[in-house]
Design an enzyme around this catalytic site. Sequence first.
Site, PDB file in Angstrom:
ATOM      1  N   ASP A 264      76.459 109.375  12.399  1.00 41.85           N
ATOM      2  CA  ASP A 264      76.227 108.288  11.496  1.00 41.85           C
ATOM      3  C   ASP A 264      74.905 107.611  11.940  1.00 41.85           C
ATOM      4  O   ASP A 264      74.714 106.401  11.580  1.00 41.85           O
ATOM      5  CB  ASP A 264      77.410 107.266  11.688  1.00 41.85           C
ATOM      6  CG  ASP A 264      78.735 107.887  10.926  1.00 41.85           C
ATOM      7  OD1 ASP A 264      78.992 108.228  10.091  1.00 41.85           O
ATOM      8  OD2 ASP A 264      79.621 107.772  11.884  1.00 41.85           O
TER       9      ASP A 264
ATOM     10  N   HIS B   5      76.404 112.140   5.086  1.00 46.11           N
ATOM     11  CA  HIS B   5      75.263 111.775   5.134  1.00 46.11           C
ATOM     12  C   HIS B   5      74.450 110.865   4.000  1.00 46.11           C
ATOM     13  O   HIS B   5      74.384 111.426   2.884  1.00 46.11           O
ATOM     14  CB  HIS B   5      74.235 113.218   5.444  1.00 46.11           C
ATOM     15  CG  HIS B   5      74.893 113.975   6.652  1.00 46.11           C
ATOM     16  ND1 HIS B   5      74.363 115.289   7.025  1.00 46.11           N
ATOM     17  CD2 HIS B   5      75.713 113.635   7.637  1.00 46.11           C
ATOM     18  CE1 HIS B   5      75.024 115.617   8.029  1.00 46.11           C
ATOM     19  NE2 HIS B   5      75.799 114.680   8.541  1.00 46.11           N
TER      20      HIS B   5
END
Length: 417
Positions: free
Chosen positions: A13, A43
Amino acid sequence: MNHVLVVDLGYGDAGKGTVVDWLCATRPVHTVIRFNGGAQAAHNVVLRDGRHHTFAQFGAGTFRPGVRTHLSRHVVVDPLALAAEADHLATVGVPDALDRLTVDGEALLATPYHRAANRARELARGADRHGSCGLGVGEAVAYGLAHPDSAPRVADCRTPAVLRRRLAALRDRLTAELGPLDAPPVDDCLPAFTAFGDRVAIVDRSHLAGVLRAGTCVFEGAQGVLLDEWHGFHPYTTWSTTTFANAESLLAEAGLAGAAERLGVLRITTTRHGPGPLVTEDRALPLADAHNATNPWQGRFRFGHFDAVAHRYALDVAGGVDGLALTHLDLAGRGLRICRRYDGTDRLEPGPPGDLDRQAALTDRLLAARPVYDDGPPADWPEAVEEALGAPVTLTSHSPTAEGKRVRRGTLLTPFV
């Protein structure tokens, strides 16, 4: 041409998607190559006009016309999730994502049976849950290791009789172990998988060598090095090699060993989704992430100050980088500080891969560790991170869009257009 390998040096992340999108927006990239993970990747890419997509299996350069995706044999492919992702991409202006996709036939398939087994195991752990995404990726890897000659693979989608036999064996073995699974009958699954086999270009491993010689490629990693299956903090890890290793093995097989630059991605706040060590966690930080909410499988999205000790460990495990992309600089000024050492140590030593007892002991140590912080926020985040990690910050990101990226130093990331 310089290929680029993009890896997250945290717990995931950190912004790999937005960095890959920027790379594809500023140079003529031929293909984004996925080299680990599966449908649990998330993503996020946001365009200047506000369009947004969470890339899971398609490469994060797919918004850019002509940029292709290749799912290597190291990816666990979920055809049902892939179809749903293609549908969403079509709604945000990318109708040809499947036309720009190639998939290695040796890649393992993630099926409804893997997903159901994954969720059953995680629920059975109760308070000791690992924070799985609940999508069956790790279950597919485990089954593939246990049954390498009969685990369902992408190429099987073109031979329905083989696929039916392998799905039935999978269902029967998991049911015998776990009891009835919340998953449809095999004959209900077959049409979707065979439709995937008819629709997508399935290739063998020799295909990639031609792709790598056709133009610049970006290798897009999934998850983060601190979640690595061998070097992460067991048992709060992924069933995937999250370092550069898979990407470099693919380059070597193509006769292109060393023909790529290594780019590590970090955000100025160290974060983690779900349980496990996060030494610098600080619930008082005034932070939120619109694209990483609490969910029933992973749990809470957690924020901490920049953990240079953990990120130095990730750099050591990964074998170093040519440059760092430092993201979320728009959060500077929110009270974030740098932890350069823990009470009693300033370095975590990597161990030999596969020694999970050692990694579990390291996890226990980290769960009890106390961070030691600099007196206040750094005056210059890139300089402070360079000093703390001993690696150059070559790219900075100040917003989720490609327009928010700035090349700081070096020639690798200088835009071509």
